[in-house]
Design a protein around this motif. Sequence first.
Motif, PDB file in Angstrom:
ATOM      1  N   ALA A  97       0.634  16.291  -8.369  1.00 20.27           N
ATOM      2  CA  ALA A  97       0.274  15.215  -9.295  1.00 20.27           C
ATOM      3  C   ALA A  97      -1.199  14.851  -9.178  1.00 20.27           C
ATOM      4  O   ALA A  97      -1.881  14.630 -10.186  1.00 20.27           O
ATOM      5  CB  ALA A  97       1.154  13.993  -9.044  1.00 20.27           C
ATOM      6  N   ARG A 101      -3.673  15.353 -12.436  1.00 21.14           N
ATOM      7  CA  ARG A 101      -4.368  14.202 -13.031  1.00 21.14           C
ATOM      8  C   ARG A 101      -5.822  14.539 -13.329  1.00 21.14           C
ATOM      9  O   ARG A 101      -6.378  14.081 -14.316  1.00 21.14           O
ATOM     10  CB  ARG A 101      -4.294  12.993 -12.104  1.00 21.14           C
ATOM     11  N   THR A 107       1.603  13.523 -19.293  1.00 14.55           N
ATOM     12  CA  THR A 107       2.810  13.718 -18.492  1.00 14.55           C
ATOM     13  C   THR A 107       3.795  14.657 -19.162  1.00 14.55           C
ATOM     14  O   THR A 107       4.340  15.566 -18.527  1.00 14.55           O
ATOM     15  CB  THR A 107       3.482  12.358 -18.204  1.00 14.55           C
TER      16      THR A 107
END
Length: 121
Positions: A97, A101, A107
């Motif tokens: 994650a 990012r 997402t």
Amino acid sequence: MGVMMTIDHDAAVPPYQQICDGIAARIEAGELTVGARLPSVRGLAEELGVAPGTVAKAYTELETAGLVVAKGRSGTQVAAGGDTTRALAAAAADDFAVRVRRLGLGTDEVLRIVRASLERG
């Protein structure tokens, strides 16, 4: 604890993750039992030929995953209980994650990519 692991500096997997995986595998195999004391950060760094910060990051990841506990002056020890498989998966997901990012993907798009990857095997 004799670590009995080496770091492959040419591998795609970062050294801290190699340390996490190696220690987690030894916990999973029962080679490191609850309460077993891990080497000091500096000691393990010297043994593996990595920076102390690399080992510290690995220990933090292992603690976040619930595999070890930091006991201050008593050092870092293997934690009691917990599902190591799911804890390792959660730690890997956290690492993923952070990286994703930085790419700026949404997402839903990331989940589609991951799902497709998992389905490919």
